[in-house]
Design an enzyme around this catalytic site. Sequence first.
Site, PDB file in Angstrom:
ATOM      1  N   ARG A 146      -1.693  -1.404  -1.303  1.00 23.23           N
ATOM      2  CA  ARG A 146      -1.127  -0.444  -2.237  1.00 23.23           C
ATOM      3  C   ARG A 146      -1.027  -1.050  -3.635  1.00 23.23           C
ATOM      4  O   ARG A 146      -1.023  -2.274  -3.808  1.00 23.23           O
ATOM      5  CB  ARG A 146       0.273  -0.018  -1.783  1.00 23.23           C
ATOM      6  CG  ARG A 146       0.331   0.623  -0.403  1.00 23.23           C
ATOM      7  CD  ARG A 146       1.773   0.921  -0.006  1.00 23.23           C
ATOM      8  NE  ARG A 146       1.872   1.577   1.288  1.00 23.23           N
ATOM      9  CZ  ARG A 146       2.044   0.943   2.448  1.00 23.23           C
ATOM     10  NH1 ARG A 146       2.145  -0.392   2.457  1.00 23.23           N
ATOM     11  NH2 ARG A 146       2.137   1.610   3.577  1.00 23.23           N
ATOM     12  N   LYS A 170       5.997  -1.890   2.194  1.00 26.96           N
ATOM     13  CA  LYS A 170       7.157  -1.007   2.129  1.00 26.96           C
ATOM     14  C   LYS A 170       8.278  -1.524   3.018  1.00 26.96           C
ATOM     15  O   LYS A 170       8.036  -2.021   4.108  1.00 26.96           O
ATOM     16  CB  LYS A 170       6.764   0.409   2.569  1.00 26.96           C
ATOM     17  CG  LYS A 170       5.938   1.174   1.545  1.00 26.96           C
ATOM     18  CD  LYS A 170       5.729   2.597   1.993  1.00 26.96           C
ATOM     19  CE  LYS A 170       5.027   3.426   0.921  1.00 26.96           C
ATOM     20  NZ  LYS A 170       4.835   4.832   1.346  1.00 26.96           N
ATOM     21  N   HIS A 260       0.558   0.931   7.835  1.00 29.06           N
ATOM     22  CA  HIS A 260       1.158   2.186   8.299  1.00 29.06           C
ATOM     23  C   HIS A 260       2.074   1.922   9.486  1.00 29.06           C
ATOM     24  O   HIS A 260       1.768   1.090  10.348  1.00 29.06           O
ATOM     25  CB  HIS A 260       0.076   3.187   8.723  1.00 29.06           C
ATOM     26  CG  HIS A 260      -0.633   3.822   7.575  1.00 29.06           C
ATOM     27  ND1 HIS A 260      -1.865   4.438   7.688  1.00 29.06           N
ATOM     28  CD2 HIS A 260      -0.284   3.938   6.253  1.00 29.06           C
ATOM     29  CE1 HIS A 260      -2.243   4.911   6.504  1.00 29.06           C
ATOM     30  NE2 HIS A 260      -1.290   4.620   5.636  1.00 29.06           N
TER      31      HIS A 260
END
Length: 288
Positions: A146, A170, A260
């Site tokens: 990202r 994240k 993910h």
Amino acid sequence: MPRDKFLSYLKNEKRYSPLTVTAYTTDLTQFYNFIKAQYDLTRIEEVTHGLIRSWIVDMIDAGITTRSVNRKITTLKSYYKFLLREGIVKKNPMLKILPPKTSKKLPVFVEKSSMDELLDTVDFDEGGKGRRDKLIILLLYSTGIRLSELINLKVSDIDFNKGTLKILGKGNKERILPFSDNLKNEIKQYLDEVCPIEWLFLTDKGKKLYAKLVYRLVNSYLRKVTTISKKSPHVLRHTFATHMLNNGADLNAIKEFLGHVSLSATQVYTHNTIKKLTNIYKQAHPKA
């Protein structure tokens, strides 16, 4: 104030990224502004599900996309769960809120021939700036990381002996990604020329890189090789995943690369692959 307490909780306990906290802050500010302007309310305890529905209708009437509306609904759901747990409200009005349905869009990606052209034939600036720009694009495309992960990369995150990068994703979750010999050589050449101390990527003034600068440079270089509507760092993430899948990579492996949490988030890329297979079938099969 409940809002400030919630945002502090996201930042300090949930360890959300600054970008995520900013998004939550914006959503809640817009909601509070709405209830003040339309209903002259400032106390969150007085908000009803009917009032929240009126905010949703107001956003849709204003032309805000369904995806953005649903993100704001998610923000309110998290907010009310927190308020309920803290005893600030006794009822959760979000339980009666249904999000509007969204039409699924396939991820936009750059064709392999266009990426080859960009990395093999397009001229980058001379010196450290050009090396930085090319390495940024190569890293985004070669690893699928990202934008936020890219700008937070440190020199110490690179392990040349193992050929790996340590990525802080994240929720401050770490993952280790391999990199190719080609990328290894590009990184070494960049380090030899630029000599960063802490952060891997720097601005022309020697400061830590920031998101808008990366977006601008990726956009400008993609314009040279493709006419797709979106030309952003995230498109290179889509491109990485799509090219990997088209070349036979396992879906679970791609999930790990992308960081993910669930496989469902990765499965969207299978639609692009199926579309490609359909086109090949129509062109190649005599009965198609």
